[in-house]
Design a protein around this motif. Sequence first.
Motif, short mmCIF file in Angstrom:
data_model
loop_
_atom_site.label_atom_id
_atom_site.label_comp_id
_atom_site.label_asym_id
_atom_site.label_seq_id
_atom_site.Cartn_x
_atom_site.Cartn_y
_atom_site.Cartn_z
N LEU A 1 -22.09 -11.81 -31.53
CA LEU A 1 -22.33 -10.36 -31.51
C LEU A 1 -23.76 -10.09 -31.07
O LEU A 1 -24.61 -10.97 -31.09
CB LEU A 1 -22.11 -9.78 -32.91
CG LEU A 1 -20.72 -9.94 -33.52
CD1 LEU A 1 -20.74 -9.56 -35.00
CD2 LEU A 1 -19.70 -9.09 -32.77
N GLU A 2 -24.00 -8.84 -30.73
CA GLU A 2 -25.35 -8.43 -30.37
C GLU A 2 -25.96 -7.70 -31.57
O GLU A 2 -25.38 -6.74 -32.08
CB GLU A 2 -25.27 -7.49 -29.16
CG GLU A 2 -26.60 -7.08 -28.60
CD GLU A 2 -26.48 -5.84 -27.73
OE1 GLU A 2 -27.46 -5.07 -27.68
OE2 GLU A 2 -25.40 -5.65 -27.11
N ALA A 3 -27.13 -8.16 -32.00
CA ALA A 3 -27.79 -7.50 -33.14
C ALA A 3 -28.39 -6.18 -32.68
O ALA A 3 -29.01 -6.11 -31.63
CB ALA A 3 -28.89 -8.40 -33.70
N GLN A 4 -28.15 -5.15 -33.47
CA GLN A 4 -28.77 -3.85 -33.17
C GLN A 4 -29.37 -3.31 -34.46
O GLN A 4 -28.69 -3.17 -35.47
CB GLN A 4 -27.73 -2.88 -32.63
CG GLN A 4 -28.33 -1.51 -32.30
CD GLN A 4 -27.26 -0.54 -31.80
OE1 GLN A 4 -26.49 -0.86 -30.90
NE2 GLN A 4 -27.22 0.64 -32.39
N VAL A 5 -30.68 -3.03 -34.40
CA VAL A 5 -31.37 -2.59 -35.62
C VAL A 5 -31.29 -1.08 -35.78
O VAL A 5 -31.33 -0.34 -34.80
CB VAL A 5 -32.83 -3.08 -35.61
CG1 VAL A 5 -33.64 -2.46 -34.51
CG2 VAL A 5 -33.49 -2.85 -36.97
N GLU A 6 -31.13 -0.65 -37.01
CA GLU A 6 -31.26 0.78 -37.36
C GLU A 6 -32.38 0.86 -38.38
O GLU A 6 -32.23 0.42 -39.52
CB GLU A 6 -29.96 1.32 -37.97
CG GLU A 6 -28.81 1.46 -37.01
CD GLU A 6 -29.00 2.61 -36.01
OE1 GLU A 6 -29.79 3.53 -36.30
OE2 GLU A 6 -28.38 2.55 -34.94
N ASN A 7 -33.52 1.40 -37.95
CA ASN A 7 -34.68 1.51 -38.83
C ASN A 7 -34.60 2.83 -39.58
O ASN A 7 -34.46 3.88 -38.96
CB ASN A 7 -35.94 1.44 -37.97
CG ASN A 7 -37.20 1.30 -38.80
OD1 ASN A 7 -37.17 0.95 -39.98
ND2 ASN A 7 -38.33 1.55 -38.18
#
Length: 265
Positions: free
Chosen positions: A83-89
């Motif tokens: 999977l592709e990591a996607q950050v939500e800050n």
Amino acid sequence: MKFSKVCSLILASCMLFGAVGCGGQESAGGDNSGNQNGLVTSQEGKLIWATNATFEPYEYKEGDKVVGIDAEIAEAIATKLGLEAQVENMEFDAIIPSVVSGKADIGIAGMTITDERLNNVNFSDTYVEAGQAIIVKKGSDIKGVSDLAGKVVGVQRGTVGDSYVSDSANGVNVASVERFSACPDAVQSLIAGKIDAVVIDNEPAKKMTEGVDEVVKLEENLTSEQYAIAVSKKNEALLKEINTILGEMKANGELQAILDKYLSE
Ligand code: ARG
């Protein structure tokens, strides 16, 4: 049915299910999809991780990028899951709600396992041992936790540090608690003389005081805590995969290498 009516129906369902469901390949509902392991995440092909990037060395911003121990762990887990990591800050106290609601797949934020949080999310196996520490101005009369009585103490809102000083059962007896949305703001307020001390996790306390003349971290650890990854109670499959990966990363030294890269000593 008239063409225009069909169009508006399609439009309406797109609005209902969000843009993700409108690609034409998604199954009905369109908001969930399995990867090759049959794993379901909130967005196809992605592992969305929620964090609060004010917590060096675990997560902090370098330009626009969120970096740190947790960022590397999130990347490693995502890669191993294909999977592709996607950050939500976000605000620290928004992380668990966003995992519960499915806005994020996991929360990785130097987050301590607590009984209260376990009511809402599952936690992975532990990846770090930590504890609360006290930061004071140099020359302060506060030498340890017993000296916090009657003082104004800054914390990050919704953290273990917050509940530790706020809960009268712990007998800290502070005069008042100042809650900040970002950890460094608490230290700035301390430097400005607006509060008497900050209670925050030991490694971030070290980072925020290193090379800063006005403040110092006291030696004492007030608590003994375990950091783990928060996962939705509805996604047992993801929890299982994460624990397998963490186990491998512990066994092959990958986790230690990440920790060594960021932790002093
Ligand atoms: N370990 C503490 C807790 O779980 C503080 C975590 C703060 N993390 C952050 N990314 N700001 O409550």
